[in-house]
Design a protein around this motif. Structure first.
Motif, PDB file in Angstrom:
ATOM      1  N   VAL A 126      19.625  -5.864  44.536  1.00 56.64           N
ATOM      2  CA  VAL A 126      18.244  -5.518  44.867  1.00 56.64           C
ATOM      3  C   VAL A 126      17.672  -6.597  45.772  1.00 56.64           C
ATOM      4  O   VAL A 126      17.844  -7.793  45.523  1.00 56.64           O
ATOM      5  CB  VAL A 126      17.381  -5.395  43.601  1.00 56.64           C
ATOM      6  CG1 VAL A 126      15.927  -5.141  43.955  1.00 56.64           C
ATOM      7  CG2 VAL A 126      17.899  -4.281  42.710  1.00 56.64           C
ATOM      8  N   VAL A 127      16.985  -6.189  46.824  1.00 54.30           N
ATOM      9  CA  VAL A 127      16.263  -7.108  47.704  1.00 54.30           C
ATOM     10  C   VAL A 127      14.854  -6.559  47.889  1.00 54.30           C
ATOM     11  O   VAL A 127      14.676  -5.352  48.100  1.00 54.30           O
ATOM     12  CB  VAL A 127      16.950  -7.252  49.078  1.00 54.30           C
ATOM     13  CG1 VAL A 127      16.084  -8.075  50.036  1.00 54.30           C
ATOM     14  CG2 VAL A 127      18.325  -7.882  48.929  1.00 54.30           C
ATOM     15  N   LEU A 133      11.418  -2.243  48.746  1.00 55.40           N
ATOM     16  CA  LEU A 133      12.532  -2.502  47.840  1.00 55.40           C
ATOM     17  C   LEU A 133      13.799  -1.909  48.435  1.00 55.40           C
ATOM     18  O   LEU A 133      13.833  -0.719  48.773  1.00 55.40           O
ATOM     19  CB  LEU A 133      12.279  -1.857  46.475  1.00 55.40           C
ATOM     20  CG  LEU A 133      11.321  -2.542  45.518  1.00 55.40           C
ATOM     21  CD1 LEU A 133      11.096  -1.659  44.294  1.00 55.40           C
ATOM     22  CD2 LEU A 133      11.847  -3.902  45.088  1.00 55.40           C
ATOM     23  N   TYR A 134      14.825  -2.726  48.550  1.00 53.08           N
ATOM     24  CA  TYR A 134      16.122  -2.272  49.034  1.00 53.08           C
ATOM     25  C   TYR A 134      17.097  -2.313  47.861  1.00 53.08           C
ATOM     26  O   TYR A 134      17.290  -3.356  47.237  1.00 53.08           O
ATOM     27  CB  TYR A 134      16.627  -3.169  50.158  1.00 53.08           C
ATOM     28  CG  TYR A 134      15.725  -3.203  51.372  1.00 53.08           C
ATOM     29  CD1 TYR A 134      15.967  -2.378  52.470  1.00 53.08           C
ATOM     30  CD2 TYR A 134      14.627  -4.051  51.415  1.00 53.08           C
ATOM     31  CE1 TYR A 134      15.144  -2.406  53.586  1.00 53.08           C
ATOM     32  CE2 TYR A 134      13.783  -4.087  52.524  1.00 53.08           C
ATOM     33  CZ  TYR A 134      14.046  -3.263  53.602  1.00 53.08           C
ATOM     34  OH  TYR A 134      13.216  -3.296  54.703  1.00 53.08           O
ATOM     35  N   ILE A 144      15.944   2.460  50.746  1.00 57.60           N
ATOM     36  CA  ILE A 144      14.629   1.819  50.773  1.00 57.60           C
ATOM     37  C   ILE A 144      13.659   2.593  49.881  1.00 57.60           C
ATOM     38  O   ILE A 144      13.586   3.821  49.947  1.00 57.60           O
ATOM     39  CB  ILE A 144      14.064   1.754  52.204  1.00 57.60           C
ATOM     40  CG1 ILE A 144      15.024   0.993  53.121  1.00 57.60           C
ATOM     41  CG2 ILE A 144      12.691   1.091  52.208  1.00 57.60           C
ATOM     42  CD1 ILE A 144      14.571   0.969  54.575  1.00 57.60           C
ATOM     43  N   TYR A 145      12.936   1.836  49.056  1.00 58.28           N
ATOM     44  CA  TYR A 145      11.913   2.406  48.200  1.00 58.28           C
ATOM     45  C   TYR A 145      10.630   1.605  48.373  1.00 58.28           C
ATOM     46  O   TYR A 145      10.666   0.443  48.794  1.00 58.28           O
ATOM     47  CB  TYR A 145      12.329   2.364  46.721  1.00 58.28           C
ATOM     48  CG  TYR A 145      13.591   3.124  46.411  1.00 58.28           C
ATOM     49  CD1 TYR A 145      13.538   4.450  45.996  1.00 58.28           C
ATOM     50  CD2 TYR A 145      14.846   2.508  46.520  1.00 58.28           C
ATOM     51  CE1 TYR A 145      14.702   5.150  45.705  1.00 58.28           C
ATOM     52  CE2 TYR A 145      16.009   3.204  46.236  1.00 58.28           C
ATOM     53  CZ  TYR A 145      15.934   4.523  45.817  1.00 58.28           C
ATOM     54  OH  TYR A 145      17.083   5.206  45.541  1.00 58.28           O
ATOM     55  N   GLU A 146       9.504   2.194  48.007  1.00 58.73           N
ATOM     56  CA  GLU A 146       8.252   1.460  47.925  1.00 58.73           C
ATOM     57  C   GLU A 146       8.026   1.083  46.468  1.00 58.73           C
ATOM     58  O   GLU A 146       8.275   1.898  45.570  1.00 58.73           O
ATOM     59  CB  GLU A 146       7.082   2.303  48.430  1.00 58.73           C
ATOM     60  CG  GLU A 146       7.130   2.589  49.923  1.00 58.73           C
ATOM     61  CD  GLU A 146       5.897   3.319  50.393  1.00 58.73           C
ATOM     62  OE1 GLU A 146       4.976   3.513  49.563  1.00 58.73           O
ATOM     63  OE2 GLU A 146       5.847   3.694  51.572  1.00 58.73           O
ATOM     64  N   ALA A 156       8.890  -9.165  44.526  1.00 59.30           N
ATOM     65  CA  ALA A 156       8.639 -10.268  45.442  1.00 59.30           C
ATOM     66  C   ALA A 156       7.283 -10.906  45.208  1.00 59.30           C
ATOM     67  O   ALA A 156       7.044 -12.039  45.624  1.00 59.30           O
ATOM     68  CB  ALA A 156       8.736  -9.787  46.889  1.00 59.30           C
ATOM     69  N   ALA A 157       6.376 -10.193  44.540  1.00 56.09           N
ATOM     70  CA  ALA A 157       5.015 -10.695  44.334  1.00 56.09           C
ATOM     71  C   ALA A 157       4.836 -11.393  42.995  1.00 56.09           C
ATOM     72  O   ALA A 157       3.707 -11.756  42.643  1.00 56.09           O
ATOM     73  CB  ALA A 157       4.027  -9.540  44.443  1.00 56.09           C
TER      74      ALA A 157
END
Length: 262
Positions: A126-127, A133-134, A144-146, A156-157
């Protein structure tokens, strides 16, 4: 990457697992090993006068948590590891996660594992970078996702000082200090445990699907005031009994460039 139930589950299994990822990013693991009472090492964190904010000569658990929050808020990045020894008889769950969180620009890179739609999944890469979101889906490759597509925040937050992990520390109620113990590399660090409860609304800032009204928390803080471990117990997922996740913050001040997969 392994999916025992076949690649046809890939896309839906990935979405289901991502709904559980917040618990992996939350605070966010290594199983805690029982340690002997403290002898040697540094003084306990409650004797660290740098954390005595009100200057009354006493370092309270609340001041320790405030100091640990400041250190998380100030770091360039961390490496984390999460795990649980609780395996539900049925239903999806997150078994483990590990990776790197970077504060500026916000980014995450790591791997997760667990059970999704009855299938065991491991080493799912996951990245999260640039608001996307990958996820490396079996057969399909990177998708790719949101973050808003799932019951989870953008991993990431999670170092955000207002909406990330660190506010959980200062929101913990009924804090009590335990007996200091030795741990860390070669059992040479003095770690002080603190216990308390976290309101469910605070946890839902991190994991919107969290069901519990409150969660039991146990933190370990080193002599310098850095959070090293967090153990969180409660009803994380709808229809699932309370489980315990242990998160180890293995390294602070990490600097790493994370970019979207090609």
């Amino acid at each position: 990457m392994t999916l025992r139930d076949g690649s046809s589950l890939a896309s839906s299994a990935t979405a289901s697992l991502l709904r559980r990822m917040a618990a992996g990013a939350l605070m966010g693991g290594l199983a805690i090993t029982s340690l002997a009472g403290c002898s040697g090492g540094d003084d306990p964190v409650t004797e660290n006068t740098e954390l005595d904010d009100d200057g009354d000569g006493e370092v309270t658990p609340e001041e320790v948590m405030a100091g640990a929050k400041e250190k998380l808020d100030a770091t360039s990045g961390v490496t984390i590891r999460l795990s649980t020894d609780d395996e539900p008889d049925e239903g999806d769950y997150l078994a483990s996660a590990e990776g790197t969180l970077i504060a500026d620009p916000p980014a995450f890179e790591g791997d997760v594992a667990g059970r999704v739609m009855g299938a065991e999944a491991s080493d799912i890469a996951v990245v999260s970078v640039g608001g996307n979101l990958y996820v490396e889906v079996p057969v399909l490759g990177w998708q790719i996702y949101e973050p808003g597509d799932f019951c989870a925040p953008d991993p990431a937050a999670l170092l955000d000082p207002d909406t990330g992990v660190s506010p959980v520390l200062t929101a913990t109620e009924g804090l009590e200090e335990g007996e200091s113990e030795l741990g860390g590399d070669d059992n040479e660090e003095t770690l002080t445990p603190f216990t308390g409860t976290v309101p469910g609304d605070t946890v839902r800032n991190i994991l919107p699907c969290a069901e519990g009204d409150e969660f039991d928390a146990k933190y370990r803080v080193d002599a310098d005031g850095f959070l090293t471990e967090a153990e969180i117990t409660g009803e994380f997922f709808p229809g699932m009994a309370a489980i315990t996740y242990v998160i180890a913050v293995e390294e602070y001040d990490v600097e790493q460039e994370i970019s979207a997969p090609e």
